[in-house]
Design a protein around this motif. Structure first.
Motif, mmCIF file in Angstrom:
data_model
loop_
_atom_site.group_PDB
_atom_site.id
_atom_site.type_symbol
_atom_site.label_atom_id
_atom_site.label_comp_id
_atom_site.label_asym_id
_atom_site.label_seq_id
_atom_site.Cartn_x
_atom_site.Cartn_y
_atom_site.Cartn_z
ATOM 1 N N ALA A 28 0.812 -1.223 0.000
ATOM 2 C CA ALA A 28 0.000 0.000 0.000
ATOM 3 C C ALA A 28 0.844 1.271 0.000
ATOM 4 O O ALA A 28 0.309 2.353 -0.215
ATOM 5 N N ASP B 242 0.007 7.623 -1.317
ATOM 6 C CA ASP B 242 -0.245 6.191 -1.500
ATOM 7 C C ASP B 242 -0.851 5.581 -0.237
ATOM 8 O O ASP B 242 -1.856 4.854 -0.293
ATOM 9 N N THR C 179 -5.150 4.207 0.234
ATOM 10 C CA THR C 179 -5.572 2.906 0.771
ATOM 11 C C THR C 179 -6.364 3.094 2.072
ATOM 12 O O THR C 179 -7.440 2.501 2.256
HETATM 13 MG MG MG Z 1 -1.848 2.900 -1.401
#
Ligand code: MG
Ligand code: AMP
Length: 331
Positions: A158, A271, A275
């Motif tokens: 992730a 990032d 998630t």
């Molecule tokens: Mg991510």
């Protein structure tokens, strides 16, 4: 199945003004497709590709020889300065998102079949059992010595592309390269400006038709990361199970969120948060944004609502073919 990427990058014309040269690299790394376009340099795209491949070798959970692989196998490992630094920052983000991001979900990701692609719905007892190992608080760092509790295994999937984006931007700076557009499997670094001096336009995938995009953000020196339920998933009895796991339940996140795009000046943050906000859903995402404000986000839900934080509204354009209900989130 490699993660689908659907990020539309604007066409770049190199005639007239602009940069003297451009180079591209297209390749697979970190279990996804990547495309790097660098302007004003002959060799930096290749240097960035080599750096991303090096990072994959360092961080891959599926490679027993990587630093993370060794930690997963032995429950302890002496890490490089770089990996322990990334691990420390990732653990901070796990804590800060109250475990919506949890880098210890690997056993669950594996049980649902997202590692070997033998997709299956584990029974409740199996999930309950595996939840014991999914707890980032069982990972500790003492200097560069890492340990994970028995049965705990890490997955930096992730955050790794975001960290790679930050390293890529760093390499561009070290080499005095000012412009490029780098798509690292849905984590897009838009560096500097287009050759004509305007901002880069980064398209956001239409989940219903991944060859198309529902809109685009105009950005410069930003990392735009998208997490969506259309990227990796399987269906059983008419129900979709996606690759993002809610670490509190052990089941794929299922809160009506279809995709989340996070825009910030840090790849790692964009990032990690794309998630985490996917797991939180719209209410949690709004609250998290109001409490932090160092990023912007765009969230599409399954009721056709497109939620935008106020800081990105002016730079977002919805394509004419889409009739999403745009809802602005104010501070
Ligand atoms: Mg991510
Ligand atoms: P991304 O594509 O950045 O949203 O990352 C998704 C990947 O991270 C998945 O394929 C899993 O390997 C892993 N993952 C799934 N759920 C989580 C979670 N809640 N926290 C951290 N990593 C996760």
């Amino acid at each position: 199945m490699k993660k689908l990427i659907c990020i539309l990058l604007c066409l770049v014309f190199l005639s007239g003004c602009g940069y003297a040269s451009s180079t591209s690299e297209s390749f697979e790394s970190m279990d996804t497709f990547m495309k790097i376009d660098i302007y004003g340099s002959e060799d930096v795209a290749a240097k960035i590709r080599a750096e991303i491949e090096r990072l994959d070798g360092l961080l891959s959970a599926q490679d027993d020889e990587s630093e993370i692989g060794r930690l997963n196998k032995n429950s302890t490992a002496e890490l490089s300065e770089e990996t322990s630094d990334l691990l420390a920052k990732s653990l901070e983000l796990c804590n800060d998102t109250d475990g919506a991001l949890d880098i210890s979900v690997y056993p669950l990701v594996e049980a649902w079949g997202f590692i070997d692609k033998n997709y299956r719905v584990p029974d409740d007892d199996e999930i309950k059992d595996l939840l014991k190992y999914a707890d980032y608080r069982k990972i500790t760092l003492d200097g560069n010595s890492a340990s994970a509790g028995s049965g705990v295994r890490l997955d930096l999937g992730a955050v790794a592309k975001g960290y790679a984006a930050d390293r890529a931007v760093g390499i561009m700076k070290e080499n005095n390269v000012r412009a490029g557009i780098l798509n690292l499997g849905g984590t897009v670094a838009a560096v500097g400006e287009k050759p004509d001096g305007s901002k880069w336009r980064v398209g956001i995938c239409d989940p219903e038709n991944t060859a198309s995009y529902f809109g685009a953000v105009s950005v410069s020196d930003r990392i735009v990361a998208t997490s969506g339920n259309y990227e990796r998933y399987f269906e059983r009895d008419g129900k979709r199970y996606c690759h993002i796991i809610d670490p509190k339940t052990g089941y794929p996140a299922d809160n009506g969120t279809v995709s989340v795009t996070v825009i910030s000046d840090s790849g790692l943050l964009s990032d990690a948060l794309s998630t985490a906000l996917f797991v939180m859903g719209i209410d949690g995402a709004k609250k998290y944004w109001r409490d932090h404000r160092d990023f912007e986000f765009i969230l599409l839900d399954d009721k056709n609502n497109l939620w935008l934080t106020e800081g990105i509204e002016a730079d977002f354009k919805l394509n004419a073919d889409y009739d999403y209900n745009i809802k602005t989130i104010k501070a």
